[in-house]
Design a protein around this motif. Structure first.
Motif, mmCIF file in Angstrom:
data_model
loop_
_atom_site.group_PDB
_atom_site.id
_atom_site.type_symbol
_atom_site.label_atom_id
_atom_site.label_comp_id
_atom_site.label_asym_id
_atom_site.label_seq_id
_atom_site.Cartn_x
_atom_site.Cartn_y
_atom_site.Cartn_z
ATOM 1 N N GLY A 372 -5.413 75.459 -50.319
ATOM 2 C CA GLY A 372 -4.388 75.013 -51.265
ATOM 3 C C GLY A 372 -3.204 75.951 -51.181
ATOM 4 N N ALA A 373 -2.052 75.476 -51.608
ATOM 5 C CA ALA A 373 -0.849 76.308 -51.531
ATOM 6 C C ALA A 373 0.204 75.793 -52.499
ATOM 7 C CB ALA A 373 -0.275 76.327 -50.109
ATOM 8 N N TYR A 374 1.095 76.688 -52.863
ATOM 9 C CA TYR A 374 2.282 76.360 -53.657
ATOM 10 C C TYR A 374 3.496 76.870 -52.905
ATOM 11 C CZ TYR A 374 5.885 76.619 -57.258
ATOM 12 O OH TYR A 374 7.067 76.499 -57.956
ATOM 13 N N LEU A 375 4.507 76.030 -52.748
ATOM 14 C CA LEU A 375 5.741 76.390 -52.063
ATOM 15 C C LEU A 375 6.912 76.116 -52.986
ATOM 16 C CD1 LEU A 375 3.741 74.665 -49.929
ATOM 17 C CD2 LEU A 375 5.475 75.427 -48.315
ATOM 18 N N THR A 376 7.889 77.013 -52.974
ATOM 19 C CA THR A 376 9.065 76.818 -53.814
ATOM 20 C C THR A 376 10.317 77.354 -53.124
ATOM 21 O OG1 THR A 376 10.069 77.285 -55.970
ATOM 22 C CG2 THR A 376 8.653 78.996 -55.035
ATOM 23 N N GLN A 377 11.430 76.688 -53.361
ATOM 24 C CA GLN A 377 12.739 77.143 -52.902
ATOM 25 C C GLN A 377 13.638 77.506 -54.075
ATOM 26 O OE1 GLN A 377 13.786 73.694 -50.499
ATOM 27 N NE2 GLN A 377 13.136 74.739 -48.633
ATOM 28 N N ASP A 378 13.023 77.669 -55.259
ATOM 29 C CA ASP A 378 13.775 78.018 -56.466
ATOM 30 C C ASP A 378 13.895 79.522 -56.670
ATOM 31 O OD1 ASP A 378 14.164 75.370 -57.159
ATOM 32 O OD2 ASP A 378 12.332 75.260 -58.346
ATOM 33 N N LEU A 379 12.953 80.290 -56.127
ATOM 34 C CA LEU A 379 12.951 81.729 -56.408
ATOM 35 C C LEU A 379 14.150 82.433 -55.785
ATOM 36 C CD1 LEU A 379 9.167 82.661 -56.032
ATOM 37 C CD2 LEU A 379 10.486 82.278 -58.127
ATOM 38 N N ILE A 380 14.557 81.998 -54.608
ATOM 39 C CA ILE A 380 15.702 82.595 -53.913
ATOM 40 C C ILE A 380 16.753 81.503 -53.744
ATOM 41 C CG2 ILE A 380 16.494 83.777 -51.838
ATOM 42 C CD1 ILE A 380 13.645 84.750 -51.405
ATOM 43 N N PRO A 381 17.882 81.569 -54.456
ATOM 44 C CA PRO A 381 18.898 80.511 -54.350
ATOM 45 C C PRO A 381 19.390 80.343 -52.920
ATOM 46 C CG PRO A 381 19.343 81.929 -56.231
ATOM 47 C CD PRO A 381 18.259 82.598 -55.444
ATOM 48 N N GLY A 382 19.486 79.099 -52.497
ATOM 49 C CA GLY A 382 20.009 78.788 -51.176
ATOM 50 C C GLY A 382 21.508 78.531 -51.236
ATOM 51 N N ARG A 383 22.018 77.991 -50.158
ATOM 52 C CA ARG A 383 23.444 77.652 -50.082
ATOM 53 C C ARG A 383 23.584 76.321 -49.350
ATOM 54 N NH1 ARG A 383 27.913 79.056 -46.592
ATOM 55 N NH2 ARG A 383 26.446 80.144 -45.223
ATOM 56 N N ASN A 384 24.265 75.374 -49.992
ATOM 57 C CA ASN A 384 24.454 74.033 -49.429
ATOM 58 C C ASN A 384 23.122 73.429 -48.979
ATOM 59 O OD1 ASN A 384 27.316 74.127 -49.742
ATOM 60 N ND2 ASN A 384 27.452 75.383 -47.895
ATOM 61 N N SER A 385 22.145 73.501 -49.855
ATOM 62 C CA SER A 385 20.816 72.971 -49.548
ATOM 63 C C SER A 385 20.148 72.527 -50.835
ATOM 64 C CB SER A 385 19.967 74.026 -48.840
ATOM 65 O OG SER A 385 19.790 75.170 -49.658
ATOM 66 N N ARG A 386 19.101 71.734 -50.690
ATOM 67 C CA ARG A 386 18.332 71.271 -51.841
ATOM 68 C C ARG A 386 17.115 72.159 -52.044
ATOM 69 N NH1 ARG A 386 21.429 68.432 -48.449
ATOM 70 N NH2 ARG A 386 19.573 68.219 -47.181
ATOM 71 N N ALA A 387 16.645 72.266 -53.264
ATOM 72 C CA ALA A 387 15.483 73.110 -53.577
ATOM 73 C C ALA A 387 14.310 72.225 -53.978
ATOM 74 C CB ALA A 387 15.820 74.087 -54.701
ATOM 75 N N THR A 388 13.154 72.505 -53.403
ATOM 76 C CA THR A 388 11.971 71.680 -53.607
ATOM 77 C C THR A 388 10.791 72.540 -54.036
ATOM 78 O OG1 THR A 388 12.730 70.132 -51.910
ATOM 79 C CG2 THR A 388 10.405 70.037 -52.507
ATOM 80 N N ASP A 389 9.971 72.002 -54.928
ATOM 81 C CA ASP A 389 8.699 72.611 -55.303
ATOM 82 C C ASP A 389 7.571 71.734 -54.770
ATOM 83 O OD1 ASP A 389 9.649 74.842 -56.659
ATOM 84 O OD2 ASP A 389 9.854 73.753 -58.539
ATOM 85 N N VAL A 390 6.549 72.366 -54.207
ATOM 86 C CA VAL A 390 5.465 71.628 -53.572
ATOM 87 C C VAL A 390 4.114 72.219 -53.972
ATOM 88 C CG1 VAL A 390 4.459 70.866 -51.392
ATOM 89 C CG2 VAL A 390 6.935 71.178 -51.565
ATOM 90 N N TRP A 391 3.206 71.345 -54.371
ATOM 91 C CA TRP A 391 1.801 71.692 -54.524
ATOM 92 C C TRP A 391 1.036 70.931 -53.452
ATOM 93 C CZ3 TRP A 391 0.074 75.391 -57.764
ATOM 94 C CH2 TRP A 391 0.910 75.777 -58.817
ATOM 95 N N MET A 392 0.128 71.610 -52.783
ATOM 96 C CA MET A 392 -0.607 70.940 -51.721
ATOM 97 C C MET A 392 -2.057 71.408 -51.707
ATOM 98 S SD MET A 392 0.414 72.979 -48.207
ATOM 99 C CE MET A 392 -1.063 72.329 -47.449
#
Length: 402
Positions: A372-392
């Motif tokens: 199992g895993a959790y992935l996030t792009q919210d912890l470190i702000p990106g630039r000109n990109s979308r942020a996604t949270d994933v549970w798998m």
């Protein structure tokens, strides 16, 4: 109106091919692994050029024909993808593994969450347009208020075929106690594009999912640390380049949404998108806090010594992936329309933090691994990109017939 379809492409983070223990492992000759995973992903924000979180869709100002500002349609979309990803891995040789992945979108949900900011005073009304006033006026022009999207039920995405070759036997790596591998993958166009006539819609193609490229190359390097002749800690890096090739799409004609999606007369019957290639790297740390007992079972022919190097009972992982995203380029017969889209997706980047856990039952006599895993792009702000949270979550069944 800028189509919501083109603002939700990062609603998914699927790591393909799946990790087979780590980023450099290959399967023994003649060994099969059947890997199945379920992904639950949500996207609600994007980062602009200053790394500020914003809704996936900007507001749209609407004007009276030849008159003043009616108001601004606002949106705060919510996007959810659910996926089932089966993969088949096969050890062609001890150093070469073949992977075939067949992602399937179980369901997609998009809620646009439209709102309204009143505009100028309207003499004919004696007040500014309210939200209901505007959509009543739009309906008289054949334009209904866009609603939620619910679809892509068990719809195939783009199939992926990949290979990994282990370089660890090379002298430069072997002498330094390093593991290394190169891998490549390419996507087959088995996905379904979004309905071009609907403002709120999503497809299942590589560009819609915007995670794995049409073609990808990886180079992975790892340094294991052993205690009592067993790897207890592993550090690694994975450098990657993902090529996203230009795709051509049918232009909306306005047959369903005449006020918001009538583009074909201005931009031509088709247009193309080059989403921009991605490149970057991943740093990984793996720890094995619990090796577990090594039982005498049919898998080791009742000789526990034969399974001394089998995976630990519990493996914990943490990784950080950085990806630079090149400029997206839209091409049609309207330079203004192209620029309206291009300026939203200037060169940028995104960072993905991943925490995972693996449970291997091989030492207990079962050829099965659960993870199992959790992935996030919210912890470190990106630039000109979308942020996604994933549970798998998923599992791997190891098979060998010869």
């Amino acid at each position: 109106m800028k189509s919501l379809r083109w603002l939700v492409f990062s609603a998914l983070l699927v790591a393909l091919p799946a990790r087979a223990g780590n980023n450099t492992s290959t399967l023994p000759t003649g060994t099969f692994v059947i890997d199945t995973a379920y992904f639950d992903t949500t996207t609600t924000i994007r980062y602009d050029d200053s790394r500020t979180a914003r809704p996936l869709m900007d507001g749209l100002q609407r004007y009276e024909p030849g008159g003043g500002l009616q108001g601004t349609i606002t949106a705060n979309p919510y996007v959810k993808y659910q996926l089932f990803v089966p993969q088949l891995m096969y050890g062609v040789t001890d150093d070469l593994t073949l992977v075939i992945a067949m992602p399937t979108v179980v369901h997609t949900t998009i809620r646009p969450n439209l709102g309204w900011i009143p505009g100028d005073y309207q003499n004919n009304l004696g007040r500014p347009y309210s939200e209901s006033d505007f959509w009543q006026w739009a309906k008289s022009m054949g334009q209904d208020k866009p609603g939620d999207f619910s679809g892509n039920n068990w719809t195939p995405a783009d199939m992926v075929i990949g290979v990994r070759y282990n370089l660890s036997k090379l002298k430069i790596f072997d002498d330094n106690g390093l593991r290394a591998a190169v891998s490549g993958q390419f996507a087959l166009p088995t996905g379904t594009p979004a309905d071009p006539e609907n403002l709120v819609a999503a497809g299942t193609t590589v560009w819609d999912l915007n995670n794995y490229g049409d073609i990808e190359l990886h180079f992975a390097l790892e340094k294991p640390f052993k205690w009592d002749d067993f790897t207890r800690l592993n550090f690694g890096i994975d450098l990657h380049y993902a090529a996203f090739l230009p795709h051509t799409y049918v232009s909306p004609t306005g047959s369903k949404e005449p006020l918001l999606m009538t583009f074909a007369p201005y931009i031509g019957p088709t247009y193309s998108i080059d989403p921009g290639d991605q490149f970057g790297g991943t740093v990984l740390v793996e720890g094995m806090p619990l090796i577990g007992p090594t039982l005498s079972t049919w898998m080791n022919q009742h000789d526990p010594a034969k399974s001394a190097q089998w995976p630990a009972l519990v493996t914990l992982t943490a990784s950080l992936k950085y990806a630079h995203v090149n400029q997206s380029t839209w091409t049609s017969q309207s330079a203004m329309w192209d620029w309206d889209h291009n300026k939203l997706w200037l060169p940028g980047d995104k960072s993905t933090v991943r925490f995972g856990a693996d449970l291997s039952l091989m030492r207990l006599g079962l050829p099965l691994q659960l993870y199992g895993a959790y992935l996030t792009q919210d912890l470190i702000p990106g630039r000109n990109s979308r942020a996604t949270d994933v549970w798998m979550g998923g599992g791997r069944l190891i098979l060998k017939f010869w």
